[in-house]
Design a protein around this motif. Structure first.
Motif: not given
Length: 192
Positions: A1-9, A75-81, A98-101, A147-154
């Motif tokens: 479960x290692x990636x370089x960057x994790x972007x939360x958008x 690793x797993x550096x979190x970037x948001x906003x 290696x990044x994931x959005x 990029x992964x889309x995550x439904x986060x309504x409920x």
């Protein structure tokens, strides 16, 4: 479960800050919010700089900082906003990494309105109508590479965190950074 960057958008009201903090606690990795970068127009009144130039400078500084952390082994550096328009730059900025959005979105406008009006995470953003427009724009456009889309309504925070961790565990990075989305499909708060 290692990636370089994790972007939360995602638009405001979709849980980016709360989830970033929980992900940071779980992974014990560096965490950066774009808003933490100084606003130079207010720091140095002798330098004339537009909002667009300020945002560009701040984005470049953030990219230098997070890449330097990675160079030092983090690793797993979190970037948001990040501004929505900047998300389109991520595949270019992180080419070879290696990044994931993770893009959080809602299928219920009322959820966004209520979250923004009742937030208690220190964020003072209050334009729920603009957030709903951005959320709709995000839902309607093609995904970027990795990029992964995550439904986060409920969902509660722990359920969403579990979903993110499952994606991190099973993620196979795409080396194709070809962007199939027009610049017009992204929103920027910068007006000058």
């Amino acid at each position: 479960m290692t990636t370089d960057f994790i972007i939360l958008h995602g638009s405001a009201g979709n849980g980016k800050t709360t989830l970033s903090r929980r992900l940071h606690e779980h992974l014990r990795s560096p965490y950066f919010e774009f808003g933490w970068i100084p606003e130079f127009r207010s720091l140095s009144p002798s330098v004339q700089i537009t909002q667009r130039e300020e945002e560009q400078l701040s984005f470049e500084n953030l990219m230098l900082v997070v890449k330097n952390y990675n160079r030092h082994g983090f690793k797993n550096i979190i970037i948001t906003d990040l501004d929505d328009a900047r998300i389109r730059d991520i595949p270019i900025q992180f080419e070879g990494f290696n990044y994931i959005i993770f893009t959080l979105y809602s299928d219920e406008d009322e959820v966004i309105r209520l979250r923004i009006q009742n937030r208690n995470n220190g964020n003072s953003y209050s334009d729920w109508e603009q957030s709903i427009k951005l959320n709709s724009l995000i839902r309607g456009r093609n995904k970027l590479p990795n990029e992964y889309r995550i439904l986060n309504s409920s969902k509660d925070v722990e359920s969403t965190l579990k979903e993110l961790l499952n994606h991190l565990e099973s993620h196979l990075p795409s080396r194709n950074n070809k962007i199939q989305v027009s610049k017009n499909d992204f929103y920027s708060y910068i007006k000058d």
